[in-house]
Design an enzyme around this catalytic site. Structure first.
Site, PDB file in Angstrom:
ATOM      1  N   TYR A   1       5.063  25.146   0.132  1.00 55.16           N
ATOM      2  CA  TYR A   1       5.896  25.192  -0.988  1.00 55.16           C
ATOM      3  C   TYR A   1       7.343  25.254  -0.808  1.00 55.16           C
ATOM      4  O   TYR A   1       7.660  26.446   0.246  1.00 55.16           O
ATOM      5  CB  TYR A   1       5.325  26.395  -1.993  1.00 55.16           C
ATOM      6  CG  TYR A   1       5.922  26.332  -3.276  1.00 55.16           C
ATOM      7  CD1 TYR A   1       5.885  25.383  -4.241  1.00 55.16           C
ATOM      8  CD2 TYR A   1       6.870  27.476  -3.448  1.00 55.16           C
ATOM      9  CE1 TYR A   1       6.279  25.563  -5.564  1.00 55.16           C
ATOM     10  CE2 TYR A   1       7.448  27.864  -4.852  1.00 55.16           C
ATOM     11  CZ  TYR A   1       7.069  26.767  -5.693  1.00 55.16           C
ATOM     12  OH  TYR A   1       7.803  26.930  -7.003  1.00 55.16           O
TER      13      TYR A   1
ATOM     14  N   LYS B   1      14.534  35.278  -1.179  1.00 54.54           N
ATOM     15  CA  LYS B   1      13.833  36.533  -1.201  1.00 54.54           C
ATOM     16  C   LYS B   1      14.509  37.746  -0.570  1.00 54.54           C
ATOM     17  O   LYS B   1      15.477  38.391  -1.320  1.00 54.54           O
ATOM     18  CB  LYS B   1      12.455  36.157  -0.611  1.00 54.54           C
ATOM     19  CG  LYS B   1      11.607  35.237  -1.327  1.00 54.54           C
ATOM     20  CD  LYS B   1      10.304  35.184  -0.778  1.00 54.54           C
ATOM     21  CE  LYS B   1       9.375  33.777  -1.495  1.00 54.54           C
ATOM     22  NZ  LYS B   1       8.761  34.032  -2.921  1.00 54.54           N
TER      23      LYS B   1
ATOM     24  N   ASP C   1      12.577  25.933   6.193  1.00 53.11           N
ATOM     25  CA  ASP C   1      12.207  26.716   5.135  1.00 53.11           C
ATOM     26  C   ASP C   1      11.911  28.150   5.522  1.00 53.11           C
ATOM     27  O   ASP C   1      10.574  28.416   5.793  1.00 53.11           O
ATOM     28  CB  ASP C   1      11.391  26.188   4.069  1.00 53.11           C
ATOM     29  CG  ASP C   1      11.537  27.056   2.635  1.00 53.11           C
ATOM     30  OD1 ASP C   1      11.741  28.033   2.734  1.00 53.11           O
ATOM     31  OD2 ASP C   1      10.863  26.339   1.635  1.00 53.11           O
TER      32      ASP C   1
HETATM   33  N1  PMP Z   1      10.262  28.249  -0.038  1.00 54.76           N
HETATM   34  C1  PMP Z   1       9.400  28.971   0.142  1.00 54.76           C
HETATM   35  C2  PMP Z   1       8.906  29.144   1.472  1.00 54.76           C
HETATM   36  C3  PMP Z   1       8.895  29.973  -0.731  1.00 54.76           C
HETATM   37  O1  PMP Z   1       7.814  30.909  -0.477  1.00 54.76           O
HETATM   38  C4  PMP Z   1       9.480  30.003  -2.166  1.00 54.76           C
HETATM   39  C5  PMP Z   1       8.888  30.777  -3.087  1.00 54.76           C
HETATM   40  N2  PMP Z   1       7.752  31.508  -3.260  1.00 54.76           N
HETATM   41  C6  PMP Z   1      10.462  28.913  -2.509  1.00 54.76           C
HETATM   42  C7  PMP Z   1      10.820  28.072  -1.469  1.00 54.76           C
HETATM   43  C8  PMP Z   1      11.194  28.879  -3.636  1.00 54.76           C
HETATM   44  O2  PMP Z   1      11.939  29.923  -4.013  1.00 54.76           O
HETATM   45  P1  PMP Z   1      12.206  30.390  -5.556  1.00 54.76           P
HETATM   46  O3  PMP Z   1      10.976  30.881  -6.204  1.00 54.76           O
HETATM   47  O4  PMP Z   1      13.284  31.410  -5.289  1.00 54.76           O
HETATM   48  O5  PMP Z   1      12.627  29.285  -6.043  1.00 54.76           O
END
Ligand code: PMP
Length: 435
Positions: free
Chosen positions: A148, A275, A243
């Site tokens: 994700y 995060k 990511d």
């Molecule tokens: N990349 C990863 C690996 C994530 O875990 C998340 C959110 N869980 C995101 C992108 C998206 O981040 P946001 O919810 O702050 O848009």
């Protein structure tokens, strides 16, 4: 103390919320849809504890889905936020705190030479993809099933997180043209990667991968997989985007990169973060090679912007959080995570329940299945109903787990003896409830 299953004040708030907010929540996994029951509306949080509107306290193993690595309302982070807020909330001009946060990121993750701050992980992924497309002049992006990267149109195909939780193959509302620019491959499958590049290598702008996937549960790259990503992308002139929104500054001081080290053949070209680096405030970032980042507006032709990007209060929270994440804190996170996971494993063993625990630093997840989980198909092959019963078993004993079988358990350095005892005491009953 055990809690009744009913949560009247939360239930009333959910009903009120549903009248004005779709499903009553502002992010889908909060709705408890896959585990059932009433999501708890929180009133406050401190250290390792959440307190809901019915006045009950829970040990928090969600940590706002990752950011709260030091626990809630850490006094020194709170002080930094107070100081920054007193100086004004947002200037719409550059300011020093955002520079300091960018410096901290660049110092911690060596291949990141230049970084731009944004407000969410979604924005970071979206911007990194646009930049990779601008740099290569190509449009296709490769992603892995179960990973994700936020709710970016082209990245919602076979995404993990909430889409895994609700068993959605992808999202409605994404134009076919956006999906057509995405190639989805099974994770940890080098031959599939090689075939995709052999067929369409000249069209591929980038491979985006979770540095270590956490959104289908924790599924680490098999030895050599990250190397293969680097080798194949380099051979075909595509960028590699790592990511680290979830793993960044959590798995180690420099994230998963700090644990696994650079792949053979060189570091990823771009990274995304979120995060932990926002300390609980909306802050995220993308960065990497200076020659690629130089393409961003205003100097370069790739446009990217944000009214609140680099917000001083968010930057202060993130900077204070990162500075407090010392080696001792990472050691404590590892220790706490292992104490909890060992106890979970022992209890499931005692009850004869098949399970598998997988790790990324102090991030771990508990799969209700036997055998290694290497990809999304493996992750989906687990007993999610048993997880749901286990989740509620823990919740009614005062421990708040992530409400999905496809998520990481996030520990915080604030988990003290009282909180850990509460978790350990809850386990036998919760496992019995799950049978
Ligand atoms: N990349 C990863 C690996 C994530 O875990 C998340 C959110 N869980 C995101 C992108 C998206 O981040 P946001 O919810 O702050 O848009």
């Amino acid at each position: 103390m055990t809690y009744p299953d009913q949560a009247p004040a939360s239930a009333a708030l959910l009903e009120r919320a549903r009248a004005v907010i779709p499903s009553g929540v502002n992010s889908p996994v909060r709705a408890f849809r896959s585990v059932g029951g009433t999501p708890r509306f929180m009133r406050s949080a401190s250290g390792p504890w959440l307190t809901d509107v019915d006045g009950r306290r829970y040990v928090d193993l969600v940590g706002s889905w990752g950011p709260m690595i030091l626990g809630h309302a850490h006094p020194q982070v709170l002080e930094a936020v107070r100081e920054a807020a007193a100086d004004g909330f947002s200037f719409g001009t550059p300011s020093e705190r955002e520079v300091a946060l960018a410096e901290e990121i660049v110092t911690r993750v060596a291949p990141v030479e230049s970084v731009r701050l944004v407000n969410s992980g979604t924005e970071a992924s979206m911007s990194a993809i646009r930049l990779a497309r601008g740099f290569t002049g190509r449009s296709v992006v490769v992603k892995f099933a179960g990973c994700y990267h936020g709710h970016v149109d082209s990245l919602l195909a076979a995404a993990g997180s909430g889409l895994a939780t609700f068993a959605l193959p992808d999202s409605a509302g994404v134009p076919a043209s956006a999906a057509a620019e995405t190639i989805v491959l099974p994770y940890n499958d080098v031959p599939a990667l090689e075939v995709a590049f052999a067929e369409r290598g000249e069209q591929i702008a980038a491979v985006i991968t979770e540095a270590c996937p956490g959104n289908m549960g924790v599924v680490p790259p098999l030895p050599g997989f990250t190397d293969a990503l680097r080798r194949v992308t380099a051979e075909h002139g595509a960028l590699l985007i790592s990511d680290e929104v979830m793993t960044g500054f959590r798995c180690s001081a420099s994230g998963w990169f700090g644990l696994e080290g650079p792949p053979a053949g060189g570091a990823p070209d771009l990274f995304t973060f979120g995060k932990v680096m926002g300390g609980g405030f909306p802050a995220a970032a993308f960065g990497g090679r200076a020659d690629v980042m130089a393409l961003l507006a205003p100097e370069g032709p790739v446009y990217q912007a944000g009214t609140l990007s680099g917000n001083p209060v968010a930057s202060a929270a993130g900077l204070a959080t990162l500075r407090l994440c010392t080696p001792e804190v990472y050691a404590r996170l590892d220790e706490v995570a292992h104490t909890i996971a060992d106890a979970v494993a022992a209890e499931l063993d005692r009850a004869g329940v098949a399970h598998r625990i997988q790790w990324a630093g102090s991030m771990f997840s508990v799969f209700h299945r036997a055998g290694q989980v290497r990809d999304y198909a493996d992750a989906q092959d687990q007993d999610t109903a048993a997880f749901g019963r286990f989740f509620h078993g823990m919740l009614r004993r005062g421990v708040h787990l992530p409400p999905s079988a496809f998520e990481t358990w996030f520990v915080s350095a604030a988990l003290d003896d009282e909180a850990i005892s509460k978790i350990l005491a809850a386990l036998p009953g919760a496992v019995a409830d799950s049978l």
